[in-house]
Design a protein around this motif. Structure first.
Motif, mmCIF file in Angstrom:
data_model
loop_
_atom_site.group_PDB
_atom_site.id
_atom_site.type_symbol
_atom_site.label_atom_id
_atom_site.label_comp_id
_atom_site.label_asym_id
_atom_site.label_seq_id
_atom_site.Cartn_x
_atom_site.Cartn_y
_atom_site.Cartn_z
ATOM 1 N N THR A 271 -24.451 77.203 16.430
ATOM 2 C CA THR A 271 -25.204 75.674 16.317
ATOM 3 C C THR A 271 -26.088 76.073 15.163
ATOM 4 O O THR A 271 -26.263 77.263 14.942
ATOM 5 C CB THR A 271 -25.654 75.077 17.504
ATOM 6 O OG1 THR A 271 -26.068 73.976 17.035
ATOM 7 C CG2 THR A 271 -26.830 76.087 17.981
ATOM 8 N N PHE A 272 -26.631 75.234 14.348
ATOM 9 C CA PHE A 272 -27.713 75.297 13.302
ATOM 10 C C PHE A 272 -28.938 74.363 14.014
ATOM 11 O O PHE A 272 -28.669 73.159 14.371
ATOM 12 C CB PHE A 272 -27.341 74.787 12.072
ATOM 13 C CG PHE A 272 -25.987 75.358 11.725
ATOM 14 C CD1 PHE A 272 -25.663 76.869 11.644
ATOM 15 C CD2 PHE A 272 -24.906 74.575 11.728
ATOM 16 C CE1 PHE A 272 -24.614 77.361 11.059
ATOM 17 C CE2 PHE A 272 -23.718 75.086 11.212
ATOM 18 C CZ PHE A 272 -23.527 76.416 11.088
ATOM 19 N N THR A 273 -30.221 74.791 13.876
ATOM 20 C CA THR A 273 -31.365 73.717 14.313
ATOM 21 C C THR A 273 -32.782 74.225 13.569
ATOM 22 O O THR A 273 -32.693 75.212 12.771
ATOM 23 C CB THR A 273 -31.335 73.707 15.767
ATOM 24 O OG1 THR A 273 -31.867 72.665 15.990
ATOM 25 C CG2 THR A 273 -31.872 74.967 16.591
ATOM 26 N N ALA B 118 -33.242 77.537 10.730
ATOM 27 C CA ALA B 118 -34.341 77.483 9.559
ATOM 28 C C ALA B 118 -35.615 77.134 10.307
ATOM 29 O O ALA B 118 -35.739 75.997 10.372
ATOM 30 C CB ALA B 118 -33.762 76.275 8.610
ATOM 31 N N SER B 119 -36.402 78.240 10.472
ATOM 32 C CA SER B 119 -37.417 77.899 11.280
ATOM 33 C C SER B 119 -38.640 77.079 10.546
ATOM 34 O O SER B 119 -38.965 76.941 9.238
ATOM 35 C CB SER B 119 -38.077 79.260 11.578
ATOM 36 O OG SER B 119 -38.598 79.900 10.309
ATOM 37 N N PHE C 18 -27.993 86.138 20.236
ATOM 38 C CA PHE C 18 -28.769 86.116 19.123
ATOM 39 C C PHE C 18 -29.368 84.903 18.107
ATOM 40 O O PHE C 18 -28.777 83.888 18.247
ATOM 41 C CB PHE C 18 -28.275 86.964 17.851
ATOM 42 C CG PHE C 18 -28.527 88.417 18.018
ATOM 43 C CD1 PHE C 18 -29.159 89.218 17.059
ATOM 44 C CD2 PHE C 18 -27.952 89.172 19.179
ATOM 45 C CE1 PHE C 18 -29.321 90.486 17.160
ATOM 46 C CE2 PHE C 18 -27.897 90.357 19.109
ATOM 47 C CZ PHE C 18 -28.793 91.358 18.257
ATOM 48 N N LEU C 19 -30.743 84.712 18.064
ATOM 49 C CA LEU C 19 -31.215 83.529 17.410
ATOM 50 C C LEU C 19 -31.751 84.204 16.125
ATOM 51 O O LEU C 19 -32.547 85.065 15.941
ATOM 52 C CB LEU C 19 -32.462 82.984 18.099
ATOM 53 C CG LEU C 19 -33.050 81.711 17.521
ATOM 54 C CD1 LEU C 19 -33.957 81.209 18.675
ATOM 55 C CD2 LEU C 19 -34.064 81.934 16.368
ATOM 56 N N HIS C 20 -30.875 83.928 14.991
ATOM 57 C CA HIS C 20 -31.097 84.498 13.609
ATOM 58 C C HIS C 20 -31.939 83.486 12.900
ATOM 59 O O HIS C 20 -31.484 82.248 12.698
ATOM 60 C CB HIS C 20 -29.785 84.806 13.001
ATOM 61 C CG HIS C 20 -29.832 84.818 11.179
ATOM 62 N ND1 HIS C 20 -29.054 84.108 10.549
ATOM 63 C CD2 HIS C 20 -30.901 85.708 10.586
ATOM 64 C CE1 HIS C 20 -29.372 84.665 9.232
ATOM 65 N NE2 HIS C 20 -30.583 85.410 9.347
ATOM 66 N N PHE C 21 -33.115 83.844 12.463
ATOM 67 C CA PHE C 21 -33.962 82.760 11.927
ATOM 68 C C PHE C 21 -34.407 83.200 10.489
ATOM 69 O O PHE C 21 -34.808 84.407 9.860
ATOM 70 C CB PHE C 21 -35.391 82.430 12.861
ATOM 71 C CG PHE C 21 -36.259 83.628 12.894
ATOM 72 C CD1 PHE C 21 -37.360 83.458 12.196
ATOM 73 C CD2 PHE C 21 -36.073 84.370 13.824
ATOM 74 C CE1 PHE C 21 -38.413 84.545 12.408
ATOM 75 C CE2 PHE C 21 -36.900 85.420 14.224
ATOM 76 C CZ PHE C 21 -38.219 85.597 13.374
ATOM 77 N N VAL D 62 -36.769 79.864 2.447
ATOM 78 C CA VAL D 62 -35.634 80.722 2.333
ATOM 79 C C VAL D 62 -34.232 79.467 2.353
ATOM 80 O O VAL D 62 -33.447 79.741 1.514
ATOM 81 C CB VAL D 62 -35.342 81.767 3.446
ATOM 82 C CG1 VAL D 62 -34.033 82.314 3.392
ATOM 83 C CG2 VAL D 62 -36.280 83.014 3.327
ATOM 84 N N SER D 63 -34.444 78.681 3.378
ATOM 85 C CA SER D 63 -33.244 77.706 3.374
ATOM 86 C C SER D 63 -32.863 77.063 2.294
ATOM 87 O O SER D 63 -31.641 76.729 1.915
ATOM 88 C CB SER D 63 -33.587 76.541 4.601
ATOM 89 O OG SER D 63 -34.416 76.033 4.237
ATOM 90 N N HIS D 64 -33.984 76.760 1.515
ATOM 91 C CA HIS D 64 -33.768 75.934 0.373
ATOM 92 C C HIS D 64 -33.849 76.576 -0.885
ATOM 93 O O HIS D 64 -33.674 75.900 -2.155
ATOM 94 C CB HIS D 64 -34.526 74.611 0.367
ATOM 95 C CG HIS D 64 -33.862 73.308 1.434
ATOM 96 N ND1 HIS D 64 -33.866 73.669 2.712
ATOM 97 C CD2 HIS D 64 -33.381 72.143 1.267
ATOM 98 C CE1 HIS D 64 -33.380 72.774 3.314
ATOM 99 N NE2 HIS D 64 -33.135 71.822 2.280
#
Length: 464
Positions: free
Chosen positions: A83-85, A112-113, A167-170, A176-178
């Motif tokens: 999932t993504f959040t 995407a923290s 794992f929580l990859h952040f 970074v996300s945009h």
């Protein structure tokens, strides 16, 4: 092997890998993670297959809690699920995260923290959401650039399958996300080389099935709960080594080397900053610049934050260090210090108490906050921190990048300081919502990045 150079943003870099390596993707949109779910949904709708030739099932739930519940349920069937959040969305997933981790179930959540709403809502990036989830039992893997986000999405999947620790990859929202950047794309062959089909089959075999009955999700009383809770210890003790092994295998495939903690700077540094995410890259570039001028400074980039390997941190630090500054991109009001600072103090303190410290003397450790809600974090601020660390009694529990005229926590810096290459070209474009400028600028950056030998980087600053 020659790989394609592409110009994309962090969300797409992660989604490309996640869609290839999963069978079920449960989503609910929340800024700034929404594009990952949108891309995965569009690819599945177009019939784009994963690494094993099946089209991932993408399902949008009624909220993030439902998405996490759907992930938990799908994992219990043995499906590869993600999932993504971000932000409050991650907080709504926490109850299910405790269950997923407690049951030692392999999965990767891509985050995407983003700031958690406090005195006001903010859609911009920091680590306050991730730090709220650090006690769930999920491993926390931090990437700080578009290339790293692409790479770590794969490394996290390989590590979770072998370790059974979820794992929580952040990576920072927006920063970074945009951000659009030119990266080297991973191929299907890279993914196949990293993902062990035997481990996938083992994950599948752990799924609940009437063909091989197994009881899971019980209630336990005081007589056994404590003992059962401690039974996960061997898995968490093994997780750092497994993650490093995945990083080493990745390096042999791509030539890009990562470690649990990476050190940059003078080998005999006396002042060292420890940070994670994109801010660590800013600090590292500044340390390179200053150490080339003879300053004894360095930076440790934290990759695997949980499980926290104190041994790996101590190995990464130069033995000559006298002052350490731990930078946190979050605020915990009322705490003795922010999370990374407390972990660094504990790691060094325990090393000295056990007689295993590699340093001649106990270094001074200070901690501070920076970059909340995507507040700019520049080399000038890093230089200001390194200058503060020269003092006999450097300020502790400081803030960096703001002027605090209330509790006077801020560190002064010279905003004119710059490490930018004189040959670099910068341009600022202004646009209004719906006038087409954002899309046009993205296309311009991609044209420069993909049709020339230049490296292009685009960062979009949105007013909410």
């Amino acid at each position: 092997m020659k790989r394609e150079l592409i110009t994309i943003d962090g969300n797409e870099a992660v989604a490309r890998v996640a869609h290839k390596l999963n069978e079920v993707i449960a989503i609910y949109p929340i800024t700034p993670s929404t594009p990952m779910g949108e891309l995965a949904d569009a690819w599945s709708a177009a019939g784009k297959a994963n690494l094993w030739g099946t089209v991932p099932l993408v399902v949008e739930m009624q909220a993030e809690g439902g998405a996490a519940g759907a992930v938990h349920g799908a994992l219990q069937t043995g499906s590869l699920t993600t999932t993504f959040t971000a932000s409050q969305g991650l907080l709504l997933m926490i109850p299910n995260m405790y269950k997923i981790a407690g049951e030692l179930t392999s999965t990767v959540f891509h985050v995407a923290s983003r700031s958690v709403a406090a005195q006001a809502l903010s859609i911009f990036g920091d680590h306050s959401d991730v730090m709220a989830a650090r006690s769930t039992g999920f491993a926390l893997l931090a990437s700080g650039s578009v290339q790293e986000a692409h790479d770590f999405a794969l490394i996290a999947q390989a590590a979770t399958l072998e370790s059974r620790v979820p794992f929580l990859h952040f990576f920072e929202g927006f920063r970074v996300s945009h951000e659009i950047n030119k990266i080297e794309a991973l191929t299907d062959e890279d993914l196949r080389a990293m993902i062990d089909d035997e481990l996938v089959r083992a994950h599948r075999a752990r799924g609940l099935s009437p063909e091989h009955p197994f009881i899971r999700g019980t209630a336990q009383n005081p007589d056994v709960f404590f003992q059962a809770r401690e039974s996960v210890n061997p898995y968490y003790l093994a997780c750092p080594e497994i993650t490093q092994k995945a990083m080493d295998k990745f390096a042999t495939l791509t030539g890009r080397h990562y470690h649990l903690f990476d050190y940059v700077g003078a080998p005999d540094a006396e002042r060292v900053v420890i940070a994670m995410g994109s801010g660590a890259h800013t600090a590292a570039e500044t340390a390179r610049y200053l150490s080339a001028q003879g300053e004894k400074v360095g930076v440790v980039l934290v990759r695997l934050y949980r499980p926290f390997s104190a041994e790996a941190l101590l190995q990464a630090l130069p033995k000559t260090v006298k002052v350490i500054a731990a930078l946190d991109r979050t605020k915990e009001p009322g705490a003795a210090g922010e999370p990374l600072y407390q972990d660094v103090v504990t790691a060094i303190g325990e090393a000295f108490m056990s007689g295993k410290a590699p340093f001649a003397q106990m270094p001074i450790v200070i901690g501070g906050r920076y970059g909340l809600s995507s507040k700019e974090f520049t080399p000038a601020m890093v230089k200001g921190l390194f200058d503060e660390m020269k003092k006999e009694q450097p300020k502790n529990h400081f803030t960096l990048g703001i002027y605090d005229d209330v509790t006077h926590t801020s560190i002064e810096y010279d905003p004119t300081f710059s490490i930018e290459d004189p040959d670099a070209v910068r341009a600022v474009f202004f646009g209004l919502g719906s006038d087409g400028t954002v899309g046009a600028n993205k296309n311009s950056i991609k044209i420069i990045g993909e049709e020339t030998d230049n490296y292009a980087q685009g960062y979009f600053v949105y007013d909410s």
